[in-house]
Design a protein around this motif. Structure first.
Motif, short mmCIF file in Angstrom:
data_model
loop_
_atom_site.label_atom_id
_atom_site.label_comp_id
_atom_site.label_asym_id
_atom_site.label_seq_id
_atom_site.Cartn_x
_atom_site.Cartn_y
_atom_site.Cartn_z
N ARG A 41 -22.73 23.72 -13.55
CA ARG A 41 -21.41 23.63 -14.19
C ARG A 41 -21.19 22.28 -14.85
O ARG A 41 -21.59 21.26 -14.32
N MET A 42 -20.48 22.36 -15.97
CA MET A 42 -20.01 21.17 -16.67
C MET A 42 -18.67 21.54 -17.28
O MET A 42 -18.59 22.51 -18.04
N TRP A 43 -17.66 20.80 -16.93
CA TRP A 43 -16.29 21.12 -17.33
C TRP A 43 -15.97 22.52 -16.80
O TRP A 43 -16.17 22.78 -15.63
N HIS A 44 -15.53 23.41 -17.69
CA HIS A 44 -15.24 24.79 -17.26
C HIS A 44 -16.33 25.74 -17.74
O HIS A 44 -16.11 26.95 -17.82
N LYS A 45 -17.47 25.20 -18.04
CA LYS A 45 -18.58 26.02 -18.54
C LYS A 45 -19.68 26.08 -17.50
O LYS A 45 -19.85 25.16 -16.71
N GLU A 46 -20.42 27.18 -17.50
CA GLU A 46 -21.45 27.37 -16.49
C GLU A 46 -22.67 28.03 -17.11
O GLU A 46 -22.57 28.85 -18.02
N VAL A 47 -23.83 27.65 -16.58
CA VAL A 47 -25.08 28.32 -16.90
C VAL A 47 -25.54 28.98 -15.61
O VAL A 47 -25.67 28.32 -14.58
N ASP A 48 -25.77 30.29 -15.66
CA ASP A 48 -26.15 31.02 -14.45
C ASP A 48 -27.46 30.50 -13.87
O ASP A 48 -27.55 30.22 -12.68
#
Length: 129
Positions: A41-48
């Motif tokens: 996660r970074m900020w409100h973004k995510e990489v599964d």
């Protein structure tokens, strides 16, 4: 909201997503990729899933559904791609990654223990540096 998951409680949706990601990790490992991170996660973004495949860093979006979507765009919207690209760019910058990157998508259809896997390597292209 996805019709296939709309009747589930938030906890059930999270469990379904977690089950799907577990299957995706096993699948990618079987394919020879090295898993570096899950749910980064970074900020409100995510990489599964973030993995390494030879000389490439791979950002993987995992979608788990009861029935197969008609089109990939039914599960990977332009907005989702934009967020995934932003998170990937942040990851590359923070970790000083000098490898080429690609974006893969895994769509799991079915129920736990009986998923069919639609693996789309290089599902979309974005050059980051």
């Amino acid at each position: 909201m996805d019709q296939n998951l709309s009747r589930k409680s938030p906890t059930e949706k999270m469990k379904t997503g977690q089950d799907g990601e577990d299957v995706a990790v096993k699948f990618l490992t079987y394919k020879g990729l090295t898993i570096l991170h899950r749910n980064w996660r970074m900020w409100h973004k995510e990489v599964d899933i973030i993995a390494r495949d030879g000389d490439e860093i791979v950002f993987v979006e995992v979608k788990t559904r009861r029935v197969e979507p008609v089109h990939t765009t039914d599960v990977i919207t332009q907005s989702k791609m934009k967020n995934l690209i932003a998170a990937a760019s942040a990851y590359i910058t923070m970790n000083k990654v000098s490898l080429d990157c690609r974006f893969d998508v895994i769509i799991l259809t079915g129920r736990a223990g009986k998923y069919s896997i639609n693996y789309i390597p290089n599902a979309f292209r974005q050059y980051l540096r």
